[in-house]
Design an enzyme around this catalytic site. Structure first.
Site, mmCIF file in Angstrom:
data_model
loop_
_atom_site.group_PDB
_atom_site.id
_atom_site.type_symbol
_atom_site.label_atom_id
_atom_site.label_comp_id
_atom_site.label_asym_id
_atom_site.label_seq_id
_atom_site.Cartn_x
_atom_site.Cartn_y
_atom_site.Cartn_z
ATOM 1 N N GLY A 1 0.696 -1.182 0.018
ATOM 2 C CA GLY A 1 0.076 0.075 -0.153
ATOM 3 C C GLY A 1 0.872 1.389 -0.045
ATOM 4 N N CYS A 2 0.231 2.242 0.436
ATOM 5 C CA CYS A 2 0.883 3.720 0.433
ATOM 6 C C CYS A 2 2.167 3.650 1.191
ATOM 7 C CB CYS A 2 -0.076 4.772 0.871
ATOM 8 S SG CYS A 2 -1.703 4.936 -0.218
#
Length: 364
Positions: free
Chosen positions: A149-150
């Site tokens: 993810g981020c």
């Protein structure tokens, strides 16, 4: 000499979309007036002006209209096929740009490649094509961080840091690539509407080495990293592989949860590094959304100019997941802000996971 980021290069798809136009089109698809009002507010307050996407029409031409007038969403396989084609092209574009910017380094000197992506899969992967197409040695060690993810840029940079500390001759190419727009979905769930309004496509590559900077060059020294978990937000940010792309859970409470917890996490990093908040010149906050920047800035009592780079990246590109923080660091690498050379960088992802890095500008 500490391992340092010597150069950062970024790339986006050629197709760019005005956020207002995307918002208007999404409102046309809305099922009722209440949803239209929600969408209007989301896009108006997003802090985003432009987003890039590999999809022509940013969804308008992505969905198939049946004979009954209903739109059909592409399956995960069809979306991933686009990812495999476009990721290779976009990743190589960033890789070539990085090698052009990295003065004093040649492709044959690169010893490691670390890639990160959470928006698609194919094998041989992007790491393989970077080695083959950029002219890197066949002996280059390759590593891929997937589905994080981020926050994935931080584990990738931490790996590069460890390689360079273990072997001062190591030269590491780190590349984060995300094609988030491939997972745009029709639906009326709040998290779907929010994700559709925030995410975009982009890639960023960084070159990490323990070599000293060249005369007149500025590098970002990697002083310290830290990981933390905020278990109270475990269900507020997550995703799984669905039949129509990846199904995301993204609560509007995430910014408040981060705001309530970020102060203690940041102070642990700074205390361990012998620093304090007032010694930090810039704050490279992952611009996951306007509210995230607002809440983190409020919690840490930051001045507007200290968050100028994250807000500019959000405005110009949207949230490109793991690649986004490297877009922010690219801006800060090119800027000078007086005597405070330390940068506190952070990104957030499923878990809630918080990843932080303490960096310092070093001018050769």
């Amino acid at each position: 000499m500490l391992p340092s980021i010597h150069a950062i290069a970024t790339a986006t798809p050629d197709i760019a979309y005005d956020q207002k136009e995307v918002g208007s089109w999404m409102q046309e698809l809305a099922g009722d007036n209440q949803q239209r009002r929600i969408l209007k507010a989301l896009y108006r307050s997003s802090g985003i002006a432009t987003r890039h996407s590999v999809i022509p029409g940013f969804g308008r031409d992505f969905f198939i209209q049946g004979s009954n007038g209903q739109l059909t969403e592409p399956g995960t396989g069809a979306r991933n096929a686009i990812y495999a084609r476009e990721a290779r092209q976009l990743g190589l574009k960033a890789g070539h740009a990085l090698l052009e910017k990295a003065a004093g380094f040649t492709p044959t000197e690169i010893t490691h490649v670390v890639t990160a992506s959470c928006t698609g899969f194919f094998n041989p992967g992007l790491d393989y094509y970077l080695v083959r197409e950029l002219g890197l040695p066949a002996s280059t060690e390759r590593y891929h961080l997937g589905f994080m993810g981020c926050y994935a840029a931080f584990p990738a940079l931490r790996m590069a840091d460890q390689f360079c500390r273990a072997n001062p001759e190591a030269v590491v190419l780190v590349l984060c690539l995300e094609l988030c727009s491939l997972h745009i979905q029709l639906g009326d769930r709040e998290d779907q509407l929010l994700a559709n309004a925030l995410f975009a496509d982009g890639t960023a590559a960084a070159l990490v080495s323990a070599r000293p900077p060249r005369a007149g060059q500025t590098v970002l020294e990697l002083e310290r990293f830290q990981s933390a978990l905020v278990p109270s937000g475990e269900t507020d940010m997550a995703w799984t592989v669905g039949d129509k792309g990846f199904d995301i859970a993204l609560s509007s409470y995430v910014p408040k949860i981060l705001g309530a917890n970020i102060g203690g996490v940041v102070d642990e990093l700074l205390d361990a590094g012998g620093s304090r908040r007032d010694r930090i010149g810039d704050w490279a906050v992952h611009p996951g959304g306007k509210s995230i920047i607002d809440q983190v800035g409020k919690a840490l009592q930051l001045q507007p100019e200290q968050l100028a780079a994250p807000r500019a990246v959000l405005r110009d590109f949207g949230n490109m997941s793991s690649a986004t923080i490297l877009f922010v660091l690219q801006r800060l690498l090119a800027e000078s802000r007086g005597t405070k050379e330390q940068i506190c960088a952070m990104a957030f992802g499923p878990g809630l996971t918080v990843e932080l890095g303490l960096l310092r500008r070093n001018r050769g």
